[in-house]
Design a protein around this motif. Structure first.
Motif, PDB file in Angstrom:
ATOM      1  N   GLY A  83      44.597  -7.258  59.143  1.00 43.44           N
ATOM      2  CA  GLY A  83      44.865  -6.609  57.724  1.00 43.44           C
ATOM      3  C   GLY A  83      43.582  -6.469  57.005  1.00 43.44           C
ATOM      4  O   GLY A  83      42.795  -7.494  56.880  1.00 43.44           O
ATOM      5  N   VAL A  84      43.085  -5.422  56.985  1.00 43.58           N
ATOM      6  CA  VAL A  84      41.744  -5.128  56.421  1.00 43.58           C
ATOM      7  C   VAL A  84      41.530  -5.145  54.908  1.00 43.58           C
ATOM      8  O   VAL A  84      42.511  -4.818  54.193  1.00 43.58           O
ATOM      9  CB  VAL A  84      41.184  -3.528  56.741  1.00 43.58           C
ATOM     10  CG1 VAL A  84      39.907  -3.338  56.272  1.00 43.58           C
ATOM     11  CG2 VAL A  84      41.379  -3.341  58.233  1.00 43.58           C
ATOM     12  N   VAL A  85      40.588  -6.196  54.642  1.00 41.07           N
ATOM     13  CA  VAL A  85      40.458  -6.542  53.141  1.00 41.07           C
ATOM     14  C   VAL A  85      39.511  -5.485  52.505  1.00 41.07           C
ATOM     15  O   VAL A  85      38.352  -5.251  53.142  1.00 41.07           O
ATOM     16  CB  VAL A  85      40.143  -7.906  52.865  1.00 41.07           C
ATOM     17  CG1 VAL A  85      39.813  -8.308  51.583  1.00 41.07           C
ATOM     18  CG2 VAL A  85      40.878  -8.635  53.579  1.00 41.07           C
ATOM     19  N   LYS A  86      39.813  -4.756  51.641  1.00 43.18           N
ATOM     20  CA  LYS A  86      39.118  -3.879  50.819  1.00 43.18           C
ATOM     21  C   LYS A  86      39.332  -3.641  49.426  1.00 43.18           C
ATOM     22  O   LYS A  86      40.686  -3.701  49.062  1.00 43.18           O
ATOM     23  CB  LYS A  86      38.816  -2.492  51.519  1.00 43.18           C
ATOM     24  CG  LYS A  86      40.331  -1.821  51.690  1.00 43.18           C
ATOM     25  CD  LYS A  86      39.982  -0.564  52.865  1.00 43.18           C
ATOM     26  CE  LYS A  86      41.257  -0.005  52.967  1.00 43.18           C
ATOM     27  NZ  LYS A  86      41.216   1.475  53.962  1.00 43.18           N
ATOM     28  N   LYS A  87      38.276  -3.476  48.580  1.00 42.86           N
ATOM     29  CA  LYS A  87      38.532  -3.223  47.212  1.00 42.86           C
ATOM     30  C   LYS A  87      37.534  -2.238  46.750  1.00 42.86           C
ATOM     31  O   LYS A  87      36.382  -1.706  47.050  1.00 42.86           O
ATOM     32  CB  LYS A  87      38.136  -4.592  46.399  1.00 42.86           C
ATOM     33  CG  LYS A  87      39.046  -5.786  46.502  1.00 42.86           C
ATOM     34  CD  LYS A  87      38.439  -7.027  45.870  1.00 42.86           C
ATOM     35  CE  LYS A  87      39.425  -8.145  45.957  1.00 42.86           C
ATOM     36  NZ  LYS A  87      38.571  -9.282  45.402  1.00 42.86           N
TER      37      LYS A  87
ATOM     38  N   ILE B 233      36.828 -13.572  41.060  1.00 41.84           N
ATOM     39  CA  ILE B 233      37.876 -12.813  41.839  1.00 41.84           C
ATOM     40  C   ILE B 233      37.600 -11.506  41.918  1.00 41.84           C
ATOM     41  O   ILE B 233      37.796 -10.780  43.064  1.00 41.84           O
ATOM     42  CB  ILE B 233      39.317 -13.171  41.220  1.00 41.84           C
ATOM     43  CG1 ILE B 233      39.493 -14.730  41.376  1.00 41.84           C
ATOM     44  CG2 ILE B 233      40.101 -12.287  42.061  1.00 41.84           C
ATOM     45  CD1 ILE B 233      40.803 -15.173  40.746  1.00 41.84           C
ATOM     46  N   GLN B 234      37.087 -10.679  40.872  1.00 42.99           N
ATOM     47  CA  GLN B 234      37.148  -9.379  40.682  1.00 42.99           C
ATOM     48  C   GLN B 234      35.748  -8.627  41.107  1.00 42.99           C
ATOM     49  O   GLN B 234      35.747  -7.403  41.468  1.00 42.99           O
ATOM     50  CB  GLN B 234      37.635  -8.950  39.396  1.00 42.99           C
ATOM     51  CG  GLN B 234      38.868  -9.027  39.000  1.00 42.99           C
ATOM     52  CD  GLN B 234      39.019  -9.094  37.377  1.00 42.99           C
ATOM     53  OE1 GLN B 234      38.308  -8.485  36.609  1.00 42.99           O
ATOM     54  NE2 GLN B 234      40.134  -9.455  36.696  1.00 42.99           N
TER      55      GLN B 234
ATOM     56  N   GLU C   8      27.530 -16.052  54.518  1.00 44.92           N
ATOM     57  CA  GLU C   8      28.706 -15.503  53.960  1.00 44.92           C
ATOM     58  C   GLU C   8      28.162 -14.511  52.755  1.00 44.92           C
ATOM     59  O   GLU C   8      27.475 -15.016  52.043  1.00 44.92           O
ATOM     60  CB  GLU C   8      29.612 -16.541  53.254  1.00 44.92           C
ATOM     61  CG  GLU C   8      30.778 -15.787  52.531  1.00 44.92           C
ATOM     62  CD  GLU C   8      31.739 -14.898  53.165  1.00 44.92           C
ATOM     63  OE1 GLU C   8      31.596 -13.644  53.060  1.00 44.92           O
ATOM     64  OE2 GLU C   8      32.397 -15.428  54.241  1.00 44.92           O
ATOM     65  N   LEU C   9      28.333 -13.084  52.921  1.00 45.97           N
ATOM     66  CA  LEU C   9      27.860 -12.026  51.927  1.00 45.97           C
ATOM     67  C   LEU C   9      29.018 -11.468  51.331  1.00 45.97           C
ATOM     68  O   LEU C   9      28.778 -10.688  50.107  1.00 45.97           O
ATOM     69  CB  LEU C   9      26.879 -11.419  52.680  1.00 45.97           C
ATOM     70  CG  LEU C   9      25.848 -11.845  53.374  1.00 45.97           C
ATOM     71  CD1 LEU C   9      24.890 -10.555  53.955  1.00 45.97           C
ATOM     72  CD2 LEU C   9      25.028 -12.700  52.329  1.00 45.97           C
ATOM     73  N   THR C  10      30.233 -11.662  51.503  1.00 52.55           N
ATOM     74  CA  THR C  10      31.438 -10.886  50.856  1.00 52.55           C
ATOM     75  C   THR C  10      32.192 -11.507  49.778  1.00 52.55           C
ATOM     76  O   THR C  10      32.618 -11.155  48.782  1.00 52.55           O
ATOM     77  CB  THR C  10      32.330 -10.258  51.821  1.00 52.55           C
ATOM     78  OG1 THR C  10      32.829 -11.488  52.813  1.00 52.55           O
ATOM     79  CG2 THR C  10      31.589  -9.136  52.888  1.00 52.55           C
ATOM     80  N   ASN C  11      32.338 -12.940  49.975  1.00 51.30           N
ATOM     81  CA  ASN C  11      33.108 -13.813  49.068  1.00 51.30           C
ATOM     82  C   ASN C  11      32.282 -14.404  47.979  1.00 51.30           C
ATOM     83  O   ASN C  11      31.466 -15.010  48.267  1.00 51.30           O
ATOM     84  CB  ASN C  11      33.965 -14.898  49.859  1.00 51.30           C
ATOM     85  CG  ASN C  11      34.997 -14.358  50.706  1.00 51.30           C
ATOM     86  OD1 ASN C  11      35.541 -13.409  50.481  1.00 51.30           O
ATOM     87  ND2 ASN C  11      35.396 -15.087  51.707  1.00 51.30           N
ATOM     88  N   ASN C  12      32.596 -13.904  46.900  1.00 57.75           N
ATOM     89  CA  ASN C  12      31.949 -14.688  45.550  1.00 57.75           C
ATOM     90  C   ASN C  12      32.586 -15.920  45.188  1.00 57.75           C
ATOM     91  O   ASN C  12      33.817 -16.178  45.423  1.00 57.75           O
ATOM     92  CB  ASN C  12      31.814 -13.696  44.452  1.00 57.75           C
ATOM     93  CG  ASN C  12      30.688 -13.783  43.749  1.00 57.75           C
ATOM     94  OD1 ASN C  12      29.863 -14.551  43.859  1.00 57.75           O
ATOM     95  ND2 ASN C  12      30.125 -13.015  42.625  1.00 57.75           N
TER      96      ASN C  12
END
Length: 601
Positions: free
Chosen positions: A408-412, A358-359, A322-326
């Motif tokens: 639903g595409v998750v993007k920040k 989270i951020q 997993e590389l996207t969730n901190n």
């Protein structure tokens, strides 16, 4: 025809039978399942002699001729109606359907199909036949070897592309393996005499063709084949399926990016029930992997042992971690490796650490505070990659050899950089039609349609929480369910975020959807949410509950589902006269009786 295997065995069952079968499956050991398999196979064989004696007669009686009317000005519709009456008078079972209402994905199940079609514009099919035309000319079109068909085209010889729509359909049916029952007829403006002769010739051809005996032989052949058990794909042994469609279904100006994805399962012997979820194994973005390795001064060609296999660190990061969730642990461990002063301050305060986690995506943290790590240190930071689950947004009764999901595409956007979620980024940005994806079915027996098809249901969902309700409506439509259906749906904007709007409007027009209440939070100064619409209709909701309605909720667990439950409690208390404690007990009792079901995330 495709290899249908177990799908052929399951398709004749209705939703109640399928649900009962699933419930039995859960309680059985492997030995019991094997015994049941032999038991039912024995029963089938015992009945085969009786079935074979009746096959010719039953097939003859059950043979249904489908007449599709594809009209522009009404002429094709009129002739189709006349043909239907003519065949019925001559003891033929036929059904008449307008092209726009035809469930075209079931064309592979037709035995005799008659198409009466006009032509519009520059040789194009009528508007109501466009969906059918696009389907049979697409890669999704099935083999039609078992189909006998005829086309009657209406046109005007003064146009260059005379009866072109009929010609195109005729050609495509042939390409898909269809058998011509009667040669295509291209009729001019004065078509009365031509139609009369054609309809008479058609009836003769139906009587003369030995379609029924051919169907009997095929039916007997299927019955005498040994049973083939379904291949069960699992999380550890997923199926490899092909993407058919990947389409953005939110508007250009929407703040949300929602994708409708269709997946081909025609050769996989996969079966699912509305309410189930699709597990998707995804890959991390190659550029993301390269960036992480470069920032940590690790060569992408360095080797590592993963599950007894020696692979490059690049492959390991792309497929196994997993590389996207901190997480808080990742930040703490990375701080210990790097000795970074800023991160030390962050981890010293739990509230600051929580907010930072989270951020701040993993890649941003590494990019802001790069350091040289060993492969072993990097791997120790990371969690194993796990598949994502998406509520299935289709019914197999409707789409047959496909599975649909709504993503639903998750993007920040952080400091000018756009960061995507792992699975949603993979599905939305990197998969296109004809690409392969690894999938499996995750059954969800706690989120099923009522066994009694007359039971009313209330469906409450926001955003992509509408997905399972699309599958519910497709199933109820195909089952001919008489139960009332009520949908509450919420999203930011009507013009940008009304997911599957056209489909809901068609269901309302057909009378399948009894009530639909919509909540658009951003379309007015005062925000309106689903729970507000529920309270506005509290008395009617309570009357449905008294009638025995089952309630379904799908969407965000932390906010939406809690607000909906509070609204339900308020509605029950206000309309039942119960006190607060008994209201909670009432709702819990609905949950216990499986009349209040949630699929939240």
């Amino acid at each position: 025809m495709k290899n249908q295997n177990m799908f052929d065995l399951l398709l004749p069952l209705n939703s109640e039978q399928l649900n009962n079968l699933k419930q039995l499956e859960i309680t059985c050991t492997n030995i019991q399942s094997a015994w049941l398999s032999g038991y039912f196979w024995k029963i089938a064989n015992q009945k085969s002699d009786a079935i074979s004696l009746k096959t010719d007669e039953s097939n003859k009686n059950d043979q249904i001729i489908t007449i599709i009317s594809a009209s522009q000005t009404g002429n094709a519709k009129l002739l189709s109606k006349r043909l239907n009456e003519y065949l019925n008078k001559n003891n033929k079972k036929s059904r008449l359907v307008n092209a726009i209402d035809y469930k075209f994905k079931k064309i592979k199940d037709e035995k005799i199909l008659i198409l009466i079609i006009s032509t519009q514009g520059e040789g194009e099919p009528p508007e109501e036949a466009l969906s059918l035309y696009k389907f049979i000319t697409s890669k999704k079109a099935p083999n039609l070897n078992d189909l006998y068909y005829s086309v009657f085209g209406l046109g005007d010889t003064s146009y260059n592309l005379f009866c072109q729509a009929g010609k195109d359909f005729d050609k495509r049916f042939k390409e898909l393996g269809g058998n011509s029952l009667l040669d295509r007829f291209d009729a001019d403006i004065e078509y009365e005499d031509d139609y009369n002769k054609w309809s008479q010739d058609l009836l003769k051809s139906i009587n003369n063709k030995e379609i029924n005996s051919k169907s009997s032989l095929l039916s007997l052949e299927k019955q005498n084949k040994p049973a083939i058990l379904q291949t069960f794909y699992t999380k550890k042994k997923p199926a490899k399926a092909i993407i058919l469609t990947n389409q953005k279904i939110t508007g250009r100006n929407s703040k949300k990016d929602v994708r409708h994805i269709e997946i081909d399962i025609s050769n996989l012997n996969i079966n699912y029930i509305p309410g189930d979820a699709l597990g998707v194994w995804y890959k991390n973005d190659a550029n993301l992997v390269k960036n992480i390795l470069e920032l940590l001064s690790i060569s992408m060609f360095d080797k590592i042992k993963i599950k007894n296999d020696v692979i490059t660190i690049f492959d390991a990061l792309q497929n196994n971690f997993e590389l996207t969730n901190n997480t808080k642990n990742i930040v703490k461990n990375y701080t210990n490796f790097t000795k970074n002063k800023f991160l030390k301050n962050i981890i010293s305060n739990d509230s600051d650490l929580q907010n930072y986690t989270i951020q701040t995506p993993l890649i941003k943290m590494i990019n802001d505070y790069p350091s040289k790590l060993s492969i072993e240190q990097l791997i120790s930071l990371l969690r194993p990659l796990t598949p994502r689950l998406y509520s299935i947004s289709s019914s197999q009764a409707e789409v047959c050899d496909e599975i649909h999901i709504t993503v639903g595409v998750v993007k920040k956007l952080i400091s000018g950089c756009l960061y995507f979620g792992g699975a949603s980024g993979y599905l939305s940005q990197f998969l296109k039609p004809d690409d392969a994806v690894k999938i499996f079915i995750e059954t969800n027996n706690n989120f099923r349609l009522p066994i009694n098809q007359n039971t009313p249901i209330i469906m409450i969902g926001s955003g992509t929480g509408i997905a399972p309700f699309r599958s519910f409506m497709q199933q109820r439509d195909n089952d001919g369910s008489k139960g009332k259906n009520w949908i509450f749906f919420g999203n930011p904007n009507f013009t940008e975020d009304f997911l599957y709007q056209t489909e809901w409007q068609q269901y309302i027009k057909k009378g399948l959807i009894t009530n639909m209440h919509l909540a658009w939070s951003q379309d007015q100064e005062d925000k309106i949410y689903i729970q507000d619409r529920m309270r506005e209709n509290g008395k009617e909701i309570w009357s449905w509950i008294e009638e025995g309605a089952e309630i379904y909720v799908c969407g965000n667990a932390s906010k939406m589902a809690k607000d909906v439950e509070k609204a339900l409690l308020d509605i029950i208390r206000e309309n039942s006269g119960l006190n607060l404690e008994n209201t909670h007990e009432f709702l819990n009792n609905l949950r216990f009786k499986k009349r209040y079901k949630r699929d939240v995330y």
